[in-house]
Design a protein around this motif. Structure first.
Motif, PDB file in Angstrom:
ATOM      1  N   GLU A  29       0.827  -1.182   0.000  1.00  0.00           N
ATOM      2  CA  GLU A  29       0.000   0.000   0.000  1.00  0.00           C
ATOM      3  C   GLU A  29       0.877   1.254   0.000  1.00  0.00           C
ATOM      4  O   GLU A  29       1.999   1.246   0.465  1.00  0.00           O
ATOM      5  N   THR A  30       0.333   2.344  -0.526  1.00  0.00           N
ATOM      6  CA  THR A  30       1.012   3.626  -0.410  1.00  0.00           C
ATOM      7  C   THR A  30       0.836   4.113   1.015  1.00  0.00           C
ATOM      8  O   THR A  30      -0.278   4.227   1.512  1.00  0.00           O
ATOM      9  N   ARG A 477      11.775   1.377  -0.946  1.00  0.00           N
ATOM     10  CA  ARG A 477      10.705   2.164  -1.556  1.00  0.00           C
ATOM     11  C   ARG A 477      10.707   3.629  -1.122  1.00  0.00           C
ATOM     12  O   ARG A 477       9.934   4.423  -1.642  1.00  0.00           O
ATOM     13  N   THR A 496       8.813  10.453   0.516  1.00  0.00           N
ATOM     14  CA  THR A 496       7.612   9.775   0.002  1.00  0.00           C
ATOM     15  C   THR A 496       7.884   8.285  -0.100  1.00  0.00           C
ATOM     16  O   THR A 496       9.030   7.817  -0.092  1.00  0.00           O
ATOM     17  N   TRP A 497       6.802   7.549  -0.185  1.00  0.00           N
ATOM     18  CA  TRP A 497       6.859   6.101  -0.437  1.00  0.00           C
ATOM     19  C   TRP A 497       6.541   5.829  -1.904  1.00  0.00           C
ATOM     20  O   TRP A 497       5.559   6.343  -2.431  1.00  0.00           O
ATOM     21  N   GLN A 498       7.387   5.051  -2.540  1.00  0.00           N
ATOM     22  CA  GLN A 498       7.088   4.598  -3.898  1.00  0.00           C
ATOM     23  C   GLN A 498       6.145   3.410  -3.807  1.00  0.00           C
ATOM     24  O   GLN A 498       6.389   2.475  -3.052  1.00  0.00           O
ATOM     25  N   PRO A 499       5.044   3.418  -4.539  1.00  0.00           N
ATOM     26  CA  PRO A 499       4.074   2.309  -4.470  1.00  0.00           C
ATOM     27  C   PRO A 499       4.709   0.971  -4.812  1.00  0.00           C
ATOM     28  O   PRO A 499       5.625   0.898  -5.629  1.00  0.00           O
TER      29      PRO A 499
END
Length: 499
Positions: A29-30, A477, A496-499
């Motif tokens: 999940e993002t 990620r 940020t998080w990469q999906p």
């Protein structure tokens, strides 16, 4: 004046498989949360009242902001000041503030906020770690709420750069009494909670004046034990650990599909600090003898698995002004004993080596004590807790010797400060620094910086030990997390998080 970085030894890395880890249920999940490991708990959360690196790791560009900032490459960037200019004589700095900026307590950022913060930082009773910087200020005037004019007493070439440091944060006047435990700034995150000994949580600032962070919350978990930290990373309980505190345990992450080890840099300068105001360290021959008694290459092998640079002065290799100098006091125990005899330091002289509860300090101290005993000095090792080290050693200068790492960028000027804990005083160094700060010419400043490094290398006020690279363990990620650390900080607004 300095920040502290923990490098801890652990003896059991090879016995664990790097392939054993758990994937949390939300892995696909993002995400909008982040969990970061820290080796040292901040003593407080006000960078204008303390010099521990851990304060900046939590607060720099997260809670507090300054007129300027350093980015992940170490480049100077505007922050609360959207533009600025410097007069030709180098005495007057004009800043234009961003409009609509509010502190977390709802009050507005104005020129008076800047004036209050900087005059407080330079006041006679200031506890700011770099109060000498702000004492360069002759006057601060406000034409209106958004325009700040700072007039210096004399040209000071490092001023703009140093306004990007942790302790140049702009504060709300109403919050200064409680910032140490409940910080109020203008940053993209607001203080959430602090469970001492366990974690600190920051939450997204819904009224932030700049770009809204992607992350909703960030938790800094206090995990000084490297094995526990590595287990938490492998189990998905930690997303990242900047400056991972055990090189030996990094093997656990090799080949891991979720985690990656990223090598970076930071201005790490480990020193054996000597109290120049005390006998026998007030004799340069004794300081030189101590330097010659220590095999620094072997020390790096033992403490950092050989992955480091021997230092000859107070400048890290990643600094643009760093100069690789000859070793004026190479490892030579026989000559060290001769120097001690010449200085009248008798065999059996008792010294105390005080060190804080940080791995590199403990391991280096044990080895240094053994080296010094080989030249006839009797060394008592004195481990102290972090608050005691900060108060008695750094704060009051009550010590013989101590091992510590300074991690402020380009902080060679501390060798000209009367209040510095190792009590070094040099008219020659003072003059060089004065010429350095009086010019803005890059080539001239580099040459003077080289001269200052050479002066310290000759005087050996402290034994300059080593610098090491920085290794961060993080989820593959993640994007935007600092892997280099140009200043004590871990800004997360752009993570940020990469999906």
């Amino acid at each position: 004046m300095m920040k502290i970085f923990p490098l801890m030894k652990a003896a059991f890395a090879a016995s664990f498989s790097a392939s054993l880890y758990f994937v949390p249920a939300h892995a696909s999940e993002t995400r909008d949360t982040l969990s970061i490991g820290l080796a040292i708990e901040p003593p407080g959360l006000d960078p204008t009242r303390g010099s521990s690196e851990a304060i900046g790791m939590v607060t720099y560009d997260n809670i507090y902001e300054g007129l300027m900032r350093l980015d992940g490459t170490g480049a100077l960037k505007p922050l609360l000041a959207q533009e600025w200019s410097v007069s030709q004589d180098g005495l007057t700095y004009d800043f234009t503030l961003h409009d609509g900026v509010r502190f977390h307590d709802g009050s507005s950022l104005t020129c008076e906020s800047v004036r209050f913060s900087f005059l407080r930082a330079g006041a006679p009773d200031s506890t700011n770690p770099h109060s000498a910087i702000f004492r360069q200020i002759a006057d601060i005037s406000c034409a209106d709420n958004l325009h700040v004019r700072i007039r210096l007493k004399r040209p000071y070439g490092s001023f703009l750069y140093q306004l990007a440091w942790n302790d140049a944060a702009i504060l709300s006047p109403a919050s200064v009494a409680t910032n140490i435990s409940h910080p109020i700034g203008t940053g993209p995150f607001v203080f959430g909670e602090w469970r001492r000994g366990d974690h600190l949580t920051l939450r997204r600032n819904p009224q932030y004046w700049g770009d809204t962070p992607t992350l909703q919350s960030v938790t800094f978990r206090i995990m000084p034990d490297p094995l526990s930290a590595s287990n938490a990373l492998l189990a998905g309980e930690l997303d990242a650990y900047p400056s991972f505190p055990s090189r030996e345990l990094l093997a656990r992450f090799a080949g891991n599909n979720r985690l990656v080890v990223v090598r970076g840099s930071f201005p790490f300068k480990a020193i054996l600090a000597l109290n120049n105001a005390r006998h026998p360290f007030n004799d340069p021959r004794v300081r030189q003898a101590i330097a010659q008694a220590i095999d620094r290459k072997a020390l790096i092998e033992a403490v950092a698995d050989g992955d480091g640079t021997v230092l000859q002065s107070h400048m890290a290799p990643d600094d643009p002004d760093y100069v690789s100098l000859p070793d004026h006091y190479p490892y030579d125990p026989a000559h060290a004993r001769a120097l001690l005899k010449e200085a009248g330091a008798r065999p059996g002289t008792h010294l105390t080596l005080t060190f804080p509860p940080i791995g590199y300090a403990r391991d280096s101290s044990e080895l240094i004590a053994a080296y010094l005993e080989q030249i006839g000095l009797v060394v008592t090792l004195e481990p102290v807790e972090w608050p005691a080290w900060l108060g008695r050693v750094y704060g009051q200068g009550l010590f013989d010797m101590t091992v510590i790492a300074h991690t402020e960028p380009h902080d060679i000027a501390i060798y000209d400060r009367a209040s510095v804990y190792f009590h070094y005083h040099s008219p020659a160094f003072h003059d060089m620094l004065g010429h350095y700060e009086a010019t803005a010419d890059t080539a001239r400043r580099h040459d003077l910086s080289r001269q200052m490094q050479e002066q310290l290398a000759m005087d050996e006020p402290n034994v300059f030990l080593f610098s090491i690279p920085r290794e961060t363990v993080m989820d593959r990620r993640l994007r935007g997390l600092w892997t280099n650390q140009p200043i004590a900080g871990c800004p997360v607004a752009g993570v940020t998080w990469q999906p």
